[in-house]
Design a protein around this motif. Structure first.
Motif, PDB file in Angstrom:
ATOM      1  N   LYS A 145      34.476  50.604  41.772  1.00  0.00           N
ATOM      2  CA  LYS A 145      34.712  51.387  40.550  1.00  0.00           C
ATOM      3  C   LYS A 145      36.196  51.698  40.381  1.00  0.00           C
ATOM      4  O   LYS A 145      36.728  51.623  39.273  1.00  0.00           O
ATOM      5  CB  LYS A 145      33.909  52.681  40.571  1.00  0.00           C
ATOM      6  CG  LYS A 145      32.461  52.483  40.249  1.00  0.00           C
ATOM      7  CD  LYS A 145      31.712  53.810  40.250  1.00  0.00           C
ATOM      8  CE  LYS A 145      30.262  53.601  39.870  1.00  0.00           C
ATOM      9  NZ  LYS A 145      29.522  54.863  39.834  1.00  0.00           N
ATOM     10  N   TRP A 148      37.880  48.506  39.293  1.00  0.00           N
ATOM     11  CA  TRP A 148      37.487  48.220  37.907  1.00  0.00           C
ATOM     12  C   TRP A 148      38.253  49.118  36.934  1.00  0.00           C
ATOM     13  O   TRP A 148      38.815  48.646  35.951  1.00  0.00           O
ATOM     14  CB  TRP A 148      35.979  48.427  37.747  1.00  0.00           C
ATOM     15  CG  TRP A 148      35.483  48.195  36.366  1.00  0.00           C
ATOM     16  CD1 TRP A 148      35.405  49.131  35.365  1.00  0.00           C
ATOM     17  CD2 TRP A 148      35.032  46.976  35.799  1.00  0.00           C
ATOM     18  NE1 TRP A 148      34.911  48.560  34.222  1.00  0.00           N
ATOM     19  CE2 TRP A 148      34.671  47.242  34.462  1.00  0.00           C
ATOM     20  CE3 TRP A 148      34.872  45.692  36.284  1.00  0.00           C
ATOM     21  CZ2 TRP A 148      34.163  46.252  33.616  1.00  0.00           C
ATOM     22  CZ3 TRP A 148      34.367  44.715  35.443  1.00  0.00           C
ATOM     23  CH2 TRP A 148      34.024  44.995  34.128  1.00  0.00           C
ATOM     24  N   GLY A 174      33.881  52.565  33.477  1.00  0.00           N
ATOM     25  CA  GLY A 174      33.065  51.916  34.496  1.00  0.00           C
ATOM     26  C   GLY A 174      31.596  52.027  34.179  1.00  0.00           C
ATOM     27  O   GLY A 174      31.188  52.128  33.050  1.00  0.00           O
TER      28      GLY A 174
END
Length: 175
Positions: A145, A148, A174
């Motif tokens: 996460k 990302w 996310g």
């Protein structure tokens, strides 16, 4: 399959199935210690477990992910445990074909430029499958996460195309 396509698929598959290539494919030189055997297995076999046909990752996304991985802290790197990677490997073996099919379907059905097709299909598949990822991988999920979100933020700022800016902004939070 060309080497470039192979790298793109590896990045795409891992991104879309929660751990992301950028999280699993940390270059050995960036590691504080060697990866546990199950994590090494993940690097060598994940591509085979997620046989996507259409889903691709834009080069800019792939580069940004690899850059972000190079910045992983030692604390983030500690998430790569034998138990977490073994849980990932088992889950990927059982679910890889379904995930690949979902990625390909979403990619084919998404409109707009490649950046939007990528973000739409990746985040949709991640949101669909993330709740089913084994609890043992939760620390890896936190790292994924972080990678990302940082990548999406960077790409949203750097995008020269308004559609791509919108696509990356739309997935920054996310899953």
């Amino acid at each position: 399959m060309t080497l470039s396509r192979t790298r793109t698929v590896r990045s795409a598959v891992l991104t879309a199935v929660l751990l992301s290539a950028s999280t699993l494919a940390v270059p050995a030189s960036a590691q504080a210690a060697p990866l546990p055997p199950a994590c090494q297995e993940a690097l060598l076999t994940t591509l085979d477990k997620f046989p996507v046909a259409d889903f691709t990752v834009p080069d800019k996304v792939q580069s940004a992910m690899l850059d972000e991985v190079g910045k992983l802290s030692e604390a983030d790197q500690r998430a790569f445990t034998e138990n977490a990677c073994a849980a990932w490997n088992n889950w990927a073996t059982r679910n890889g074909q379904a995930v690949a099919t979902d990625l390909d379907t979403r990619y084919r059905n998404a409109a707009g430029p490649v950046c939007n097709k990528f973000t739409t299909s990746a985040i949709g598949t991640i949101r669909k499958y993330a709740p089913n990822i084994p609890a043992a991988t939760r620390e890896l999920e936190k790292v994924a996460k972080k990678v990302w979100q940082n990548v999406a933020q960077k790409l949203a700022v750097e995008a020269t195309n308004a559609d791509c800016r919108k696509a990356y902004n739309g997935v920054k939070a996310g899953w």
